[in-house]
Design an enzyme around this catalytic site. Structure first.
Site, PDB file in Angstrom:
ATOM      1  CG  LEU A  76      -1.876   1.213   1.303  1.00  0.00           C
ATOM      2  CD1 LEU A  76      -2.713   1.382   0.035  1.00  0.00           C
ATOM      3  CD2 LEU A  76      -2.782   1.096   2.528  1.00  0.00           C
TER       4      LEU A  76
ATOM      5  CB  THR B  55       0.900  -7.228   7.907  1.00  0.00           C
ATOM      6  OG1 THR B  55       2.075  -7.406   7.112  1.00  0.00           O
ATOM      7  CG2 THR B  55       0.550  -5.747   7.977  1.00  0.00           C
TER       8      THR B  55
ATOM      9  CE1 TYR C 101      -2.026  -6.740  11.155  1.00  0.00           C
ATOM     10  CE2 TYR C 101      -4.072  -7.851  10.574  1.00  0.00           C
ATOM     11  CZ  TYR C 101      -3.149  -6.848  10.349  1.00  0.00           C
ATOM     12  OH  TYR C 101      -3.335  -5.955   9.331  1.00  0.00           O
TER      13      TYR C 101
END
Length: 285
Positions: A12, A62, A125
């Protein structure tokens, strides 16, 4: 307008910087090599010196399964790093976008989760990303929190690339078919993030390409559009055990995007088509 983007080496962050430059914006993309976001004094100094007008915080820990073993590291990056950046952004009066995730929800039911829905993460997470949201809310009166899902982009690893790689040596694949959500093309997502940061319609948003599917359907679409003959067997989550639990329902409502006049992202099938073309073109900065 000077826009700082963390996580520029990720999918991203890379596309946000790329799209921003194409639009003529002053983009500053950084990775952990340029700034350790878990170092509070370092963050404060960097932000003060750069003095950005906005920060789009794409950097994150992530690795969903690995996070169950590296909880402290995951916490430092996703919670403490976010807190330091948000607080530093406030000192220079910079707008702040925090990228969150569908994993803040528990995945129960079949209805899309609304922006105001009750977060209830089921793994490390997701818990750290939710805590990151809370730190942003604590530090800032005005902010953008954007939850995304099933991300794929040209720069980095993702489900699409994995499927294409496996197709080189397999004729049949087992893919989970009982987890539902929306794929998100970072090229499309980057545009809406830049549109947000140029305006002042603050709040919590859900942003992903339109339409829902399961991972098996996602895989089938990839192979059809790539003209690859592949038998895809839909299996259950129980048949594909992982260290971290995944939400079965990652459908998210885009009501706030619509209410605030943002254009919804194109259908995910269209995004896959354009992404596969981009992969062939190997577009780089």
């Amino acid at each position: 307008m000077k826009i700082l983007v963390t996580g520029v080496t990720g999918q991203l962050g890379y596309d946000v910087v790329r799209r921003g430059k194409e639009k003529g914006l002053n983009m500053v993309g950084i990775s952990s090599k340029e700034l350790d976001i878990t170092n509070k004094p370092g963050v404060e100094k960097y932000i003060k010196n750069l003095n950005p007008d906005a920060v789009i915080h794409c950097a994150a820990y992530t690795a969903v399964d690995k996070a169950e073993d590296e909880r402290e590291v995951c916490w430092k990056v996703n919670v403490e790093g976010t807190k330091y950046l948000a607080e530093a952004a406030k000192t220079v009066n910079a707008k702040f976008i925090y990228i969150s995730t569908d994993y803040v929800f528990d995945g129960s039911g079949e209805e899309p989760f609304e922006e105001t829905g009750y977060p209830n993460p089921i793994g490390t997470y997701g818990k750290t990303k939710l805590e990151g949201e809370l730190r942003v809310k604590e530090a800032l009166e005005e902010y953008f929190i954007v939850r995304i899902s099933w991300v794929f982009g040209v720069n980095g690893n993702n489900f699409v690339k994995t499927m294409l790689k496996l197709a080189e040596s397999r004729e049949e694949l087992n893919v989970v078919g009982d987890q539902y959500g929306s794929p998100t093309y970072t090229f499309d997502l980057a545009d809406i993030l830049l549109e947000m940061v140029l305006g002042e319609k603050y709040g919590i948003y859900h942003a992903s390409n339109e339409g829902y599917c399961n991972w098996a359907d996602f895989a089938k679409e990839i192979f059809v559009q790539s003209n690859i003959e592949m038998k895809v067997n839909a299996i259950t989550t129980e048949e594909y055990p992982t260290k971290a639990r995944r939400p079965l329902n990652s459908r998210m409502s885009k009501q706030r995007l619509e209410e605030n006049g943002f254009n919804l992202l194109p259908p995910w099938q269209d995004a896959v088509k354009r992404y596969l073309y981009e992969l062939k073109s190997e577009v780089k900065l």
